[in-house]
Design a protein around this motif. Structure first.
Motif, short mmCIF file in Angstrom:
data_model
loop_
_atom_site.label_atom_id
_atom_site.label_comp_id
_atom_site.label_asym_id
_atom_site.label_seq_id
_atom_site.Cartn_x
_atom_site.Cartn_y
_atom_site.Cartn_z
N THR A 154 -30.18 43.57 12.59
CA THR A 154 -31.70 43.99 12.29
C THR A 154 -31.83 44.06 10.79
O THR A 154 -31.19 44.69 10.15
CB THR A 154 -32.05 45.55 12.94
N PRO A 155 -32.96 43.31 10.51
CA PRO A 155 -33.33 43.27 8.96
C PRO A 155 -34.01 44.47 8.73
O PRO A 155 -34.76 45.00 9.46
CB PRO A 155 -34.28 42.02 8.96
N LEU A 156 -33.86 45.08 7.39
CA LEU A 156 -34.17 46.54 7.29
C LEU A 156 -34.80 46.40 5.66
O LEU A 156 -34.59 45.74 4.78
CB LEU A 156 -32.80 47.50 7.06
N ALA A 157 -35.44 47.21 5.52
CA ALA A 157 -36.37 47.61 4.13
C ALA A 157 -36.64 49.20 3.97
O ALA A 157 -36.74 49.72 5.01
CB ALA A 157 -37.61 46.88 4.19
N VAL A 158 -36.49 49.68 2.93
CA VAL A 158 -36.68 50.98 2.53
C VAL A 158 -37.59 50.99 1.57
O VAL A 158 -37.77 50.38 0.60
CB VAL A 158 -35.38 51.72 2.07
N ASP A 159 -38.95 52.00 1.98
CA ASP A 159 -39.75 52.26 1.06
C ASP A 159 -39.57 53.72 0.47
O ASP A 159 -39.28 54.62 1.19
CB ASP A 159 -41.47 52.41 1.94
N THR A 160 -39.85 53.66 -0.81
CA THR A 160 -39.44 54.79 -1.45
C THR A 160 -40.50 55.35 -2.30
O THR A 160 -41.30 54.84 -2.69
CB THR A 160 -38.21 54.51 -2.66
N THR A 161 -40.75 56.57 -1.71
CA THR A 161 -41.88 57.52 -2.36
C THR A 161 -41.39 58.49 -3.29
O THR A 161 -40.41 59.28 -3.17
CB THR A 161 -42.84 58.28 -1.47
N VAL A 162 -41.63 58.87 -4.66
CA VAL A 162 -41.26 59.96 -5.35
C VAL A 162 -42.02 61.01 -5.28
O VAL A 162 -43.47 61.06 -5.32
CB VAL A 162 -41.20 59.62 -7.01
N ALA A 163 -41.49 62.23 -4.69
CA ALA A 163 -42.16 63.27 -4.03
C ALA A 163 -42.26 64.36 -5.08
O ALA A 163 -43.20 65.26 -5.12
CB ALA A 163 -41.51 63.92 -2.85
N GLY A 164 -41.53 64.03 -6.18
CA GLY A 164 -41.54 65.00 -7.60
C GLY A 164 -40.51 64.74 -8.15
O GLY A 164 -39.58 64.17 -7.91
N ALA A 165 -40.75 65.27 -9.72
CA ALA A 165 -39.82 65.18 -10.69
C ALA A 165 -40.13 66.16 -11.86
O ALA A 165 -41.09 66.61 -11.91
CB ALA A 165 -39.76 63.70 -11.22
N ARG B 181 -37.27 51.05 7.52
CA ARG B 181 -38.28 50.24 8.40
C ARG B 181 -37.54 49.17 8.93
O ARG B 181 -36.63 48.63 8.20
CB ARG B 181 -39.46 50.01 7.82
N ARG B 182 -37.86 48.65 9.99
CA ARG B 182 -37.36 47.12 10.49
C ARG B 182 -38.39 46.13 9.73
O ARG B 182 -39.43 46.34 10.08
CB ARG B 182 -37.34 47.04 12.12
N ALA B 183 -37.56 45.37 8.92
CA ALA B 183 -38.24 44.62 8.31
C ALA B 183 -38.90 43.34 9.15
O ALA B 183 -38.23 42.98 10.20
CB ALA B 183 -37.48 43.69 7.16
N GLY B 184 -40.21 42.95 9.22
CA GLY B 184 -40.91 42.20 9.92
C GLY B 184 -41.86 42.91 10.71
O GLY B 184 -43.13 42.74 10.54
N ASP B 185 -41.41 43.61 11.80
CA ASP B 185 -42.55 44.39 12.67
C ASP B 185 -42.96 45.99 12.02
O ASP B 185 -43.51 46.52 12.18
CB ASP B 185 -42.02 44.66 13.98
N GLU B 186 -42.29 46.13 10.49
CA GLU B 186 -42.34 47.17 10.15
C GLU B 186 -42.18 48.69 10.88
O GLU B 186 -42.73 49.64 10.33
CB GLU B 186 -43.94 47.57 9.23
#
Length: 160
Positions: free
Chosen positions: A76-87, A99-104
């Motif tokens: 399964t193709p994968l993608a990771v979306d990253t959010t900086v919640a704090g620093a 996420r599954r890349a393609g269908d998200e």
């Protein structure tokens, strides 16, 4: 460094050796993927080999929380979306969506808290000003993107 949305900085695919006896990706490998995404984010923001050798600074992950949403099959193709919640000068708080890349389709999320450590003295110390400025800018750009119900969660007690 960010345009206001999560950063898609890691891509890959489910490897055959990550498949468990149920025929889908084993839980431990979700953590491996999230760890690679955290590393990739930090490297892109300025935390690379040069930073480590010139400052002695490193990041240590001190807490993570994974929520599993869907099974992942081999290849399964994968993608990771990253959010900086704090620093802040000594910490960075990341929120990843696998996420599954393609269908998200969302497969899992991970929340991660990392501390900046001076490896010469093995103590938590402030990170370099340039690196902190980039992390802070991303945290500011990502402010309000996350639903408060998705971050800072703990495992519910049985029977609760």
């Amino acid at each position: 460094m960010v345009d206001g949305g999560p950063l898609r900085i890691w891509r890959g695919a489910v490897l055959d050796e990550w498949i468990d006896y149920n025929g889908h990706m084993s839980e431990g490998f979700y953590g491996v993927v999230f760890g690679m995404a955290s590393d990739e984010y930090l490297i892109r923001m300025g935390f690379g080999e040069r930073y480590r050798t010139t400052t002695g600074g490193s990041f240590y992950t001190v807490e993570t929380h994974i929520v599993f949403a869907d099974e992942l099959a081999p290849d399964t193709p994968l993608a990771v979306d990253t959010t900086v919640a704090g620093a802040d000068p000594k910490r960075v708080h990341l929120f990843h969506e696998l996420r599954r890349a393609g269908d998200e389709a969302l497969a899992a999320t991970q929340e991660s808290m990392m501390l900046h450590v001076d490896t010469n003295i093995d103590r938590v110390t402030p990170m370099g000003a340039d690196l902190y400025a980039v992390l802070r800018a991303d945290a500011d750009a990502h402010a309000g993107l996350l639903d408060p119900a998705t971050t800072g969660r703990a495992i519910r007690a049985v029977g609760a």
